[in-house]
Every structure is written in C-alpha cells, then in structure tokens.
Write a protein that holds these residues in place. Structure first.
Motif, PDB file in Angstrom:
ATOM      1  N   GLN A   1       0.832  -1.208   0.000  1.00 21.97           N
ATOM      2  CA  GLN A   1       0.000   0.000   0.000  1.00 21.97           C
ATOM      3  C   GLN A   1       0.866   1.258   0.000  1.00 21.97           C
ATOM      4  N   MET A   2       1.947   1.245   0.788  1.00 22.90           N
ATOM      5  CA  MET A   2       2.864   2.389   0.813  1.00 22.90           C
ATOM      6  C   MET A   2       3.565   2.555  -0.534  1.00 22.90           C
ATOM      7  N   ALA A   3       3.922   1.435  -1.154  1.00 18.07           N
ATOM      8  CA  ALA A   3       4.587   1.489  -2.458  1.00 18.07           C
ATOM      9  C   ALA A   3       3.677   2.144  -3.505  1.00 18.07           C
ATOM     10  N   GLN A   4       2.385   1.828  -3.442  1.00 18.51           N
ATOM     11  CA  GLN A   4       1.425   2.458  -4.344  1.00 18.51           C
ATOM     12  C   GLN A   4       1.342   3.957  -4.091  1.00 18.51           C
ATOM     13  N   LEU A   5       1.315   4.324  -2.821  1.00 18.37           N
ATOM     14  CA  LEU A   5       1.149   5.722  -2.442  1.00 18.37           C
ATOM     15  C   LEU A   5       2.356   6.572  -2.831  1.00 18.37           C
ATOM     16  N   TYR A   6       3.556   5.994  -2.655  1.00 16.54           N
ATOM     17  CA  TYR A   6       4.781   6.769  -2.879  1.00 16.54           C
ATOM     18  C   TYR A   6       5.518   6.386  -4.177  1.00 16.54           C
ATOM     19  N   HIS A   7       4.805   5.683  -5.076  1.00 15.47           N
ATOM     20  CA  HIS A   7       5.342   5.361  -6.408  1.00 15.47           C
ATOM     21  C   HIS A   7       6.684   4.633  -6.323  1.00 15.47           C
ATOM     22  N   GLN A   8       6.680   3.518  -5.592  1.00 14.29           N
ATOM     23  CA  GLN A   8       7.905   2.754  -5.363  1.00 14.29           C
ATOM     24  C   GLN A   8       7.786   1.311  -5.870  1.00 14.29           C
ATOM     25  N   ASN A   9       7.320   1.128  -7.075  1.00 13.05           N
ATOM     26  CA  ASN A   9       7.204  -0.200  -7.695  1.00 13.05           C
ATOM     27  C   ASN A   9       6.261  -1.106  -6.891  1.00 13.05           C
ATOM     28  N   ALA A  10       5.002  -0.732  -6.877  1.00 12.29           N
ATOM     29  CA  ALA A  10       3.988  -1.458  -6.122  1.00 12.29           C
ATOM     30  C   ALA A  10       3.793  -2.882  -6.638  1.00 12.29           C
ATOM     31  N   ALA A  11       3.963  -3.086  -7.948  1.00 12.99           N
ATOM     32  CA  ALA A  11       3.796  -4.423  -8.518  1.00 12.99           C
ATOM     33  C   ALA A  11       4.832  -5.389  -7.948  1.00 12.99           C
ATOM     34  N   TYR A  12       6.048  -4.907  -7.799  1.00  6.85           N
ATOM     35  CA  TYR A  12       7.126  -5.727  -7.232  1.00  6.85           C
ATOM     36  C   TYR A  12       6.852  -6.021  -5.763  1.00  6.85           C
ATOM     37  N   ALA A  13       6.411  -5.010  -5.023  1.00  6.56           N
ATOM     38  CA  ALA A  13       6.071  -5.194  -3.611  1.00  6.56           C
ATOM     39  C   ALA A  13       4.954  -6.223  -3.450  1.00  6.56           C
ATOM     40  N   SER A  14       3.963  -6.151  -4.335  1.00  6.36           N
ATOM     41  CA  SER A  14       2.854  -7.103  -4.303  1.00  6.36           C
ATOM     42  C   SER A  14       3.330  -8.511  -4.620  1.00  6.36           C
ATOM     43  N   SER A  15       4.246  -8.637  -5.576  1.00 10.99           N
ATOM     44  CA  SER A  15       4.790  -9.949  -5.955  1.00 10.99           C
ATOM     45  C   SER A  15       5.544 -10.583  -4.788  1.00 10.99           C
ATOM     46  N   ILE A  16       6.322  -9.786  -4.062  1.00  9.87           N
ATOM     47  CA  ILE A  16       7.039 -10.286  -2.890  1.00  9.87           C
ATOM     48  C   ILE A  16       6.047 -10.760  -1.833  1.00  9.87           C
ATOM     49  N   ASN A  17       5.002  -9.981  -1.637  1.00 10.42           N
ATOM     50  CA  ASN A  17       3.967 -10.350  -0.664  1.00 10.42           C
ATOM     51  C   ASN A  17       3.304 -11.669  -1.033  1.00 10.42           C
ATOM     52  N   VAL A  18       2.995 -11.835  -2.309  1.00  7.63           N
ATOM     53  CA  VAL A  18       2.332 -13.059  -2.779  1.00  7.63           C
ATOM     54  C   VAL A  18       3.233 -14.275  -2.618  1.00  7.63           C
ATOM     55  N   LEU A  19       4.490 -14.169  -3.059  1.00  3.04           N
ATOM     56  CA  LEU A  19       5.389 -15.322  -2.996  1.00  3.04           C
ATOM     57  C   LEU A  19       5.698 -15.717  -1.551  1.00  3.04           C
ATOM     58  N   THR A  20       5.920 -14.741  -0.684  1.00  9.10           N
ATOM     59  CA  THR A  20       6.185 -15.061   0.725  1.00  9.10           C
ATOM     60  C   THR A  20       4.950 -15.665   1.391  1.00  9.10           C
ATOM     61  N   THR A  21       3.772 -15.238   0.953  1.00 11.99           N
ATOM     62  CA  THR A  21       2.532 -15.822   1.486  1.00 11.99           C
ATOM     63  C   THR A  21       2.405 -17.291   1.076  1.00 11.99           C
ATOM     64  N   LEU A  22       2.720 -17.586  -0.172  1.00 10.03           N
ATOM     65  CA  LEU A  22       2.621 -18.960  -0.663  1.00 10.03           C
ATOM     66  C   LEU A  22       3.637 -19.881   0.011  1.00 10.03           C
ATOM     67  N   ILE A  23       4.862 -19.381   0.191  1.00  7.70           N
ATOM     68  CA  ILE A  23       5.930 -20.241   0.713  1.00  7.70           C
ATOM     69  C   ILE A  23       5.850 -20.439   2.223  1.00  7.70           C
ATOM     70  N   CYS A  24       5.102 -19.583   2.915  1.00  8.95           N
ATOM     71  CA  CYS A  24       5.043 -19.682   4.381  1.00  8.95           C
ATOM     72  C   CYS A  24       4.397 -20.984   4.856  1.00  8.95           C
ATOM     73  N   ILE A  25       3.620 -21.620   3.981  1.00 10.91           N
ATOM     74  CA  ILE A  25       2.989 -22.883   4.373  1.00 10.91           C
ATOM     75  C   ILE A  25       4.049 -23.967   4.619  1.00 10.91           C
ATOM     76  N   ILE A  26       5.236 -23.781   4.041  1.00 10.10           N
ATOM     77  CA  ILE A  26       6.348 -24.716   4.259  1.00 10.10           C
ATOM     78  C   ILE A  26       7.306 -24.196   5.323  1.00 10.10           C
ATOM     79  N   THR A  27       7.674 -22.916   5.203  1.00  9.09           N
ATOM     80  CA  THR A  27       8.724 -22.380   6.075  1.00  9.09           C
ATOM     81  C   THR A  27       8.277 -22.187   7.519  1.00  9.09           C
ATOM     82  N   MET A  28       7.037 -21.789   7.747  1.00  9.11           N
ATOM     83  CA  MET A  28       6.590 -21.519   9.119  1.00  9.11           C
ATOM     84  C   MET A  28       6.614 -22.767  10.002  1.00  9.11           C
TER      85      MET A  28
END
Length: 307
Positions: free
Chosen positions: A271-298
């Motif tokens: 949300q901050m990346a969207q607001l401050y024009h800091q590559n929100a798509a990349y930030a969202s991609s990191i969020n998605v991948l870490t969410t998917l992988i947490c089912i194994i790592t946690m």
C-alpha cells in the motif's frame, strides 16, 4: 505437537484463502471488492480481537510476560535492521526490498494462528509485537518508502489497532472487566478474524498475474532473506534467550514473537509502495510469494525452535 497443530491451521487458513480466490475466478465477486473485507477486518474485527485479548485476569506473570514480549519485539527489530543493513551493502537492496524484508504481516495472519493453535489467552503477547512494529513501520517504514526523513505521528496516534492495544492495556492494568454483553460481542466478532482475513487475501490473489511473481529471479533472493535467513538468525537468538530467562511460559511467549517474524511480508508495504510510487507491482509480488511459501517455512521454523 505445536508444529503439527500449526501446519494443520496454516492448511485450514489456506483453504479459506482458496475460497476467496475461487469467488474471484468464478466471477462472483471482483478482486477490488476485497477492500470492503479489509476495512471490516482492520477497523472492526482486529481491534475487537486485541481488546478481547486483554480481558483476562490481571496477574504478575501475565504482566511480566507482556513486558517480555515487548522487549523481544524490540530486540527482533534491532536484529532485522542490522541484518538488512548488511544485506543491503552486499546485494544493493532497494527501498521496496528492504521494507518487505523488515516488516511482517503480523496482524492478519499471526492472530488467527495464535488463537487457533495456542488459545485466546495468548493473543495478548501477539499484540505486543504488533504495537512495536506499528510504531516503527509508521516512522522508519514510511520514511524509507517515501524517500525522506519524517515521522507521521497522525498515522501512529490514530491507528485503530494501536488505540485498541492502549485501551486493552488500560483495562488490563486497571483490572476492569467489560460488561458481559460487550464481552460477548467482542468474542463473536473476534471469531471472524481467521475466515475474514484469509478470504480477503484469497480475493486479492485472484487478480495476481502469476508470471510477474514467478519469472523474476531476484524475488527468490528476497524471499530467501525474508522467510529463511532472517527468521533463522532470529530463531537462534530467541532460543538462546528462552534458555536464560527463568520466567514461566518464556518459551511459548518467545514462540509467539517468532511466529510474528516468520509470517509473509506486510501488505502495508504494498500500500505504501502504491502511495509513494515505489514499484507497487514488485512489492505485491514479494507479498504473494512469501505468502505462498510460508505454508512450508513456518512449520519448519517452529519445529527447529521447539527442538
């Protein structure tokens, strides 16, 4: 035993997430409509969970445990800053990458997990981490994403969940119990936190362009830092700390602190990346991948901690 329960609960939460994903893919709702669920979760359900967590009988043990959780959260963030600083120098991390590594989704995911695996009485310690992270996120985090120094005191002092934590602490330390009708309302709304949060995340995933997530090589490096390297170092630190602090329930309280760290990247960073024009798509991609992988790592991190 806790590792097995955690794995089962993560699977349950991911199935709930799948329901939200299917709703979008079947065309029954739009991904953008998840904003409504997000508002309900942030402004109603999560504050109810926090206040309800403090509605337990006051005792010196709980007080000391809460102070331990606060101290652990501060120590964890110091370690996060130090390790991220080193990684930044070696791998030239940008603003989005640094923020995604440091800040975790410690609200929407950690509270449902703590409630389901350990019980409602342990949420008070999860709120300690949230309190510390909220203050740091709206000072350092916002300054980092904005690209200039400054403290957004308005965002800090008017944050509904920080207000809920302060209210809960006042009620707890003054030994005030809410009337049963209010307590029952809090209980009922608090029960929504897991399903509501995960359906919302599933709806968000319904609009993800998966090739943007999986075909970026650098995102795997950031995910490794966020979900394996930093949690591993903090796991060792908390394990050593648990061995030297002669307090009742020290291991479990620090486990909750660990759970808060090993959750995916914070959605607030997107949300901050969207607001401050800091590559929100990349930030969202990191969020998605870490969410998917947490089912194994946690579960793996918890297993190593409990050994």
């Amino acid at each position: 035993m806790i590792t097995l329960l955690l794995t089962q609960q993560i699977v349950v939460l991911f199935l709930m997430m799948g329901c939200g994903y299917l709703l979008v893919k079947l065309g029954l709702v739009k991904s953008s409509e998840s904003q409504t669920l997000s508002a309900i979760s942030i402004y109603i359900v999560l504050p109810c969970v926090i206040i309800d967590a403090f509605q337990i009988d006051y005792s010196p043990q709980i007080r000391d445990g809460f102070l331990l959780a606060i101290s652990a959260a501060i120590l964890i963030h110091i370690l996060l800053f130090l390790i991220t600083f080193i990684c930044e120098k070696i791998w030239k991390l940008d603003r989005v990458e640094k923020a995604s590594i440091i800040y975790s989704n410690s609200g929407n995911l950690i509270i449902p997990l703590v409630t389901s695996v350990l019980g409602d009485e342990w949420v008070i310690y999860a709120s300690a981490f949230m309190c510390v992270q909220m203050v740091i996120m709206w000072t350092h985090g916002q300054s980092l994403m904005q690209g200039k120094a400054g403290v957004n005191w308005k965002k800090i002092l008017t944050n509904i969940n920080l207000i809920a934590i302060i209210m809960g602490m006042v009620l707890f330390f003054s030994k005030i119990s809410l009337p049963s009708i209010l307590s029952d309302t809090l209980d009922a709304l608090s029960a929504l936190i897991g399903p509501l949060s995960m359906i919302m995340l599933g709806m968000l995933l319904g609009a993800v362009r998966w090739k943007d997530v999986f075909f970026q090589k650098r995102i795997y490096l950031i995910t490794f830092f966020k979900m394996i390297l930093l949690p591993g170092i903090i796991l060792i630190a908390l394990k050593l700390l648990a061995a030297v602090i002669p307090m009742e329930n020290t291991q479990t309280i620090l486990l909750i602190s660990l759970l808060a760290v090993i959750t995916p990247s914070a959605t607030t960073i997107t949300q901050m990346a969207q607001l401050y024009h800091q590559n929100a798509a990349y930030a969202s991609s990191i969020n998605v991948l870490t969410t998917l992988i947490c089912i194994i790592t946690m579960p793996l991190m918890v297993m190593f901690y409990m050994m």
